[in-house]
Design a protein around this motif. Structure first.
Motif, PDB file in Angstrom:
ATOM      1  N   ARG A 585      -1.554  14.565  10.162  1.00  0.00           N
ATOM      2  CA  ARG A 585      -1.369  13.665   8.782  1.00  0.00           C
ATOM      3  C   ARG A 585      -1.337  12.342   9.187  1.00  0.00           C
ATOM      4  O   ARG A 585      -0.551  11.874  10.163  1.00  0.00           O
ATOM      5  N   ILE A 586      -2.201  11.359   8.671  1.00  0.00           N
ATOM      6  CA  ILE A 586      -2.197  10.019   9.012  1.00  0.00           C
ATOM      7  C   ILE A 586      -2.279   9.167   7.757  1.00  0.00           C
ATOM      8  O   ILE A 586      -3.312   9.468   6.796  1.00  0.00           O
ATOM      9  N   THR A 587      -1.226   8.421   7.653  1.00  0.00           N
ATOM     10  CA  THR A 587      -1.221   7.431   6.545  1.00  0.00           C
ATOM     11  C   THR A 587      -1.194   5.872   6.910  1.00  0.00           C
ATOM     12  O   THR A 587      -0.370   5.593   7.785  1.00  0.00           O
ATOM     13  N   MET A 588      -2.286   5.435   6.570  1.00  0.00           N
ATOM     14  CA  MET A 588      -2.323   3.965   7.252  1.00  0.00           C
ATOM     15  C   MET A 588      -2.680   2.900   5.916  1.00  0.00           C
ATOM     16  O   MET A 588      -3.435   3.237   5.039  1.00  0.00           O
ATOM     17  N   LEU A 589      -2.302   1.759   6.059  1.00  0.00           N
ATOM     18  CA  LEU A 589      -2.728   0.494   5.351  1.00  0.00           C
ATOM     19  C   LEU A 589      -3.616  -0.184   6.161  1.00  0.00           C
ATOM     20  O   LEU A 589      -3.153  -0.693   7.026  1.00  0.00           O
ATOM     21  N   LEU A 590      -4.905  -0.410   5.694  1.00  0.00           N
ATOM     22  CA  LEU A 590      -5.394  -1.073   6.423  1.00  0.00           C
ATOM     23  C   LEU A 590      -5.917  -2.494   5.871  1.00  0.00           C
ATOM     24  O   LEU A 590      -6.401  -2.688   4.768  1.00  0.00           O
ATOM     25  N   THR A 591      -5.478  -3.607   6.585  1.00  0.00           N
ATOM     26  CA  THR A 591      -5.590  -4.827   6.262  1.00  0.00           C
ATOM     27  C   THR A 591      -7.146  -5.535   6.202  1.00  0.00           C
ATOM     28  O   THR A 591      -7.342  -5.359   7.809  1.00  0.00           O
ATOM     29  N   ASP A 609      -4.294   9.589   4.040  1.00  0.00           N
ATOM     30  CA  ASP A 609      -4.041   8.686   3.026  1.00  0.00           C
ATOM     31  C   ASP A 609      -4.328   7.266   3.394  1.00  0.00           C
ATOM     32  O   ASP A 609      -3.454   6.754   4.050  1.00  0.00           O
ATOM     33  N   LEU A 610      -5.287   6.672   2.954  1.00  0.00           N
ATOM     34  CA  LEU A 610      -5.548   5.212   3.359  1.00  0.00           C
ATOM     35  C   LEU A 610      -5.415   4.314   2.206  1.00  0.00           C
ATOM     36  O   LEU A 610      -5.858   4.820   1.069  1.00  0.00           O
ATOM     37  N   THR A 611      -5.072   3.197   2.370  1.00  0.00           N
ATOM     38  CA  THR A 611      -5.182   2.186   1.695  1.00  0.00           C
ATOM     39  C   THR A 611      -5.872   0.918   2.095  1.00  0.00           C
ATOM     40  O   THR A 611      -5.401   0.395   3.193  1.00  0.00           O
ATOM     41  N   VAL A 612      -6.830   0.465   1.582  1.00  0.00           N
ATOM     42  CA  VAL A 612      -7.817  -0.848   2.072  1.00  0.00           C
ATOM     43  C   VAL A 612      -7.486  -2.145   1.239  1.00  0.00           C
ATOM     44  O   VAL A 612      -7.511  -2.133   0.019  1.00  0.00           O
ATOM     45  N   THR A 613      -7.022  -2.956   1.585  1.00  0.00           N
ATOM     46  CA  THR A 613      -6.621  -4.127   0.799  1.00  0.00           C
ATOM     47  C   THR A 613      -7.837  -5.124   0.528  1.00  0.00           C
ATOM     48  O   THR A 613      -7.685  -6.331   0.724  1.00  0.00           O
ATOM     49  N   ALA A 614      -9.048  -4.557   0.227  1.00  0.00           N
ATOM     50  CA  ALA A 614     -10.097  -5.435  -0.079  1.00  0.00           C
ATOM     51  C   ALA A 614     -10.953  -4.400  -0.949  1.00  0.00           C
ATOM     52  O   ALA A 614     -10.839  -3.155  -0.810  1.00  0.00           O
ATOM     53  N   TYR A 633      -7.507   7.666  -1.182  1.00  0.00           N
ATOM     54  CA  TYR A 633      -8.300   6.405  -0.667  1.00  0.00           C
ATOM     55  C   TYR A 633      -8.285   5.634  -1.882  1.00  0.00           C
ATOM     56  O   TYR A 633      -8.370   5.687  -2.906  1.00  0.00           O
ATOM     57  N   ALA A 634      -7.656   4.435  -1.556  1.00  0.00           N
ATOM     58  CA  ALA A 634      -7.538   3.445  -2.541  1.00  0.00           C
ATOM     59  C   ALA A 634      -7.969   1.975  -1.967  1.00  0.00           C
ATOM     60  O   ALA A 634      -7.540   1.692  -0.983  1.00  0.00           O
ATOM     61  N   PHE A 646      -8.317   9.700  -5.933  1.00  0.00           N
ATOM     62  CA  PHE A 646      -6.956   9.983  -5.601  1.00  0.00           C
ATOM     63  C   PHE A 646      -6.500  11.163  -4.909  1.00  0.00           C
ATOM     64  O   PHE A 646      -5.669  11.196  -3.966  1.00  0.00           O
ATOM     65  N   SER A 647      -7.428  11.926  -4.733  1.00  0.00           N
ATOM     66  CA  SER A 647      -7.343  13.196  -3.946  1.00  0.00           C
ATOM     67  C   SER A 647      -8.847  13.969  -3.903  1.00  0.00           C
ATOM     68  O   SER A 647      -9.752  13.822  -4.693  1.00  0.00           O
ATOM     69  N   LYS A 648      -9.000  14.411  -2.861  1.00  0.00           N
ATOM     70  CA  LYS A 648      -9.980  15.372  -2.585  1.00  0.00           C
ATOM     71  C   LYS A 648      -9.819  16.667  -1.883  1.00  0.00           C
ATOM     72  O   LYS A 648      -9.303  16.479  -0.687  1.00  0.00           O
ATOM     73  N   PHE A 649     -10.131  17.589  -2.430  1.00  0.00           N
ATOM     74  CA  PHE A 649      -9.788  18.918  -1.823  1.00  0.00           C
ATOM     75  C   PHE A 649     -10.874  19.779  -1.799  1.00  0.00           C
ATOM     76  O   PHE A 649     -11.627  20.197  -2.688  1.00  0.00           O
TER      77      PHE A 649
END
Length: 698
Positions: A585-591, A609-614, A633-634, A646-649
């Motif tokens: 389980r990996i949750t990261m905010l990528l700047t 669960d990734l969020t990319v700030t660009a 992914y957002a 939002f999700s991929k199953f």
């Protein structure tokens, strides 16, 4: 101990005694009211005869006036203060000097030679000419401090050495005979005594009144130092001594030593000139200076520290304490079980490589033979705390030694800097998962504990490869391979496969020279509040990024930062032919915008669960995502939302704007049942399973 009488009969340059009073004058002082004749007449023997008549009867041959004059004593003679003893000087009877004694560092010696002589040996070695005048040592465990004596113009004075205040022991006036007779002194086991010549000895002062304040133990040897004790002979009655230092008094090496029957098998010892062995007395804590360490440029402290280690090992463990300053190491310091190295604080206490030394600084016992295997016999319950370990890599470019190398368990590192490392700065390993280390009777803890540990400016990179189930908090690894070319497979920090089950909190890996910021091999670990900061992808490198995730069954939560323009990845899952990453389980905010937010290189099924700030114009991942991987992914920034997932199953992808079914080239292998739906990429049709058959939709 009885010594010869000390009689003030010298003829040196001391203060002469005053002329004694006549017996008549003494009688007047005591209240007689009459003339000399009346007083003489008053003196009667037992038979009523006058004192003069008695004297004549006993053989006096002279007139009454001559007899009266004979009653007056001669003037007393004083002692001559010659100060500190000087070898080769001339001395006379009744001179007194101050010199090292047999029972104290400084004693008063009074000359009782028959005539003048030239001193060829120290007073303590010449008892025929000199009498020692000092307070004795008490019994072991309650001895007072040493006592120094001197004579002024009015008194004999005493003080505790080395820095007590002088006080009158007895006034010189009190030592004059009442009839002009000279005075004798002697020392007994309990008192200093005096008498008029021919009289009866009486206590002048008891020794208990002039001993120093009770010492903690042994005699107070404030002026003795361990490094020169081989030249010292102490009285046989002395069985304990508190040395004032190792090289010089006050250098931090002060310690209590006691006589032992044979030579101890460790470094906490010395031998005196009388061949007796003395052992350091300590319980659970020693100072490195007590074994000869000193914070002095160019001095190799490794032998002293290893001697302190061996001493504590022989006493079932304890702490080696270090004061402020830089302690240079010119050889390996061996870390052993139950011995903790404890300084005053980071950047206050330093263990630093001595220029020219090429090897490791701190390394566990038998590391070279253990680190390649699964032995459960490595050192345990040791520690390093409150200090900076400095490798001086810039000054020693040919050195390949590590700052810290450990094969062991149940140890701790607390409040430590390891920097400018000639190799990786820190390496830790314990047995693999197959090693039988967990045994309640022999091993109560397999893990290590790390808190406030900083590893900086390593020439290579640090590695934590066990022990398993460890606790690591507030750890910073920065600038590995700083100013060096990117190297294939290099990392700012590496967590090895033997670290399984460990828990990390507030781990920060920072530095742009290695290919990867963090490479993680371990199974079932937890990393919370992770910060990954910069990596490099360059010529000849196959990839590069913030996190290479090669382990499984892990929880990782944190943030990744890439400020440069290198074409790097955010996260890579697995590596073909090497490792499959699964059940993580990996949750990261990528700047900032990595070239690839996630690379499904060998994805065995994970929750991401990734969020990319660009914003990116295309979906920001590569590789083959496993059918069981859940993926959120957002993107944030200009145009954000166009590519959000939002999700991929499995075969179903739910985005902000649509519902997407992954194409398949053949029918699913799931158990067919009514309502099953898939998109056939060969037929270009949706197909629905209904009433036992597949039905094409459109």
């Amino acid at each position: 101990m009885m010594v010869p009488n000390i009689t003030s009969t010298g003829t040196g340059g001391g203060i002469p005694g005053q002329r004694g009073k006549s017996a008549y004058e003494v009688a007047v002082d005591n209240g007689f009211d009459g003339s000399v004749v009346e007083w003489l007449a008053s003196l009667e023997g037992h038979d009523g005869a006058s004192a003069y008549a008695v004297a004549v009867a006993e053989g006096f041959d002279g007139s009454q006036a001559e007899w009266i004059e004979s009653l007056k004593g001669e003037a007393g003679v004083g002692l001559t203060n010659r100060g500190a003893f000087v070898l080769g000087s001339s001395y006379s009877p009744s001179d007194y000097v101050f010199a090292p004694g047999n029972s104290s560092p400084t004693s008063m010696f009074i000359c009782q030679a028959s005539g003048p002589f030239v001193a060829s040996v120290a007073p303590a070695a010449d008892p025929d000419r000199w009498v020692e005048f000092s307070a004795p040592a008490g019994a072991d465990g309650s001895d007072g401090k040493s006592v120094e004596l001197r004579k002024t113009s009015t008194a004999i004075q005493w003080r505790q050495v080395p820095d007590g205040n002088w006080a009158d022991l007895v006034l010189l006036a009190d030592l004059e005979g009442t009839d002009g007779k000279s005075v004798e002194l002697q020392k007994t086991s309990t008192a200093i005594q005096w008498r008029q010549t021919g009289g009866v000895f009486a206590d002048l002062v008891t020794l208990a009144d002039i001993t120093g304040t009770s010492g903690r133990d042994g005699i107070d040897g404030a002026q003795y130092v361990v490094s020169t004790m081989s030249t010292v002979t102490l009285p046989s009655a002395v069985t304990a001594i508190r040395a004032g230092g190792y090289y010089t008094p006050g250098d931090g090496g002060a310690a209590l030593y006691k006589v032992v029957a044979s030579q101890p098998a460790h470094g906490g010892k010395f031998q005196t000139a009388d061949s007796r062995w003395w052992e350091l007395q300590a319980s659970g804590e020693v100072w490195a200076q007590q074994f000869g360490a000193k914070p002095e440029a160019g001095f190799n402290n490794s032998p002293a520290i290893n001697a302190a280690t061996d001493f504590l090992v022989s006493k079932d463990g304890g702490y080696i304490k270090y004061g402020p300053g830089v302690y240079e190491l010119g050889a390996e310091v061996t870390l052993k079980s139950r011995v903790v190295h404890s300084g005053v604080g980071r950047r206050v206490t330093w263990l630093r490589r001595k220029d020219g030394y090429l090897g490791d600084l701190l390394k566990t016992q038998d590391f070279d033979t253990l680190w390649t295997g699964d032995s459960a016999n490595g050192p345990n319950r040791f520690g390093i705390e409150h200090m900076t370990i400095h490798g001086r890599k810039d000054q020693n470019p040919t050195s390949t030694g590590w700052n810290i190398r450990i094969y062991g368990r149940a140890y701790h590192i607390r409040d430590v800097d390891s920097e400018y490392c000639c190799n990786g700065g820190y390496y830790s390993r314990w047995g693999s998962v197959a090693a039988a280390w967990d045994n309640d009777t022999t091993d109560s803890a397999g893990e290590c504990f790390i808190d406030e540990f900083f590893v900086q400016f390593s020439r290579q990179w640090p590695i934590f490869d066990g022990p398993h189930d460890s606790q690591i908090g507030r750890m910073l690894v920065s600038m590995s391979r700083h100013f060096m070319d990117a190297l294939q497979g290099s990392s700012t920090f590496e967590i090895g496969p033997r670290a399984s089950g460990s828990q990390f909190a507030q781990l920060h890996c920072w530095g742009d020279s290695p290919e990867w910021c963090l490479t993680q091999y371990a199974q079932a670990i937890s990393i919370s509040d992770l910060i990954l900061d910069d990596a490099r992808a360059g010529t000849g490198l196959t990839g590069g990024g913030l996190l290479k995730m090669l382990g499984s069954d892990c929880f990782i939560q944190g943030r990744g930062v890439q400020w440069g323009n290198d074409n790097i990845k955010g996260i890579q899952l697995g590596q073909p032919g090497t490792a499959t990453a699964q059940r993580n389980r990996i949750t990261m905010l990528l700047t900032s915008v990595p070239a690839v937010a996630i690379d499904f290189s060998d994805d065995g099924g994970n929750d991401i669960d990734l969020t990319v700030t660009a914003y990116s114009s295309t979906l920001n991942w590569t590789g083959t995502r496993h059918a069981t991987t859940t993926f959120k992914y957002a993107e944030r920034g200009s145009g954000a939302g166009a590519n959000d997932i939002f999700s991929k199953f499995g075969a179903l992808q739910v985005t902000r704007q649509s519902l997407r079914i992954e194409p398949r080239s053949s029918t699913p292998t799931d158990t067919w049942e009514d309502g099953l739906l898939y998109y056939d990429s060969s037929l270009k049709k949706l197909r629905l399973y209904n009433n036992g058959v597949w039905v094409n939709l459109g």
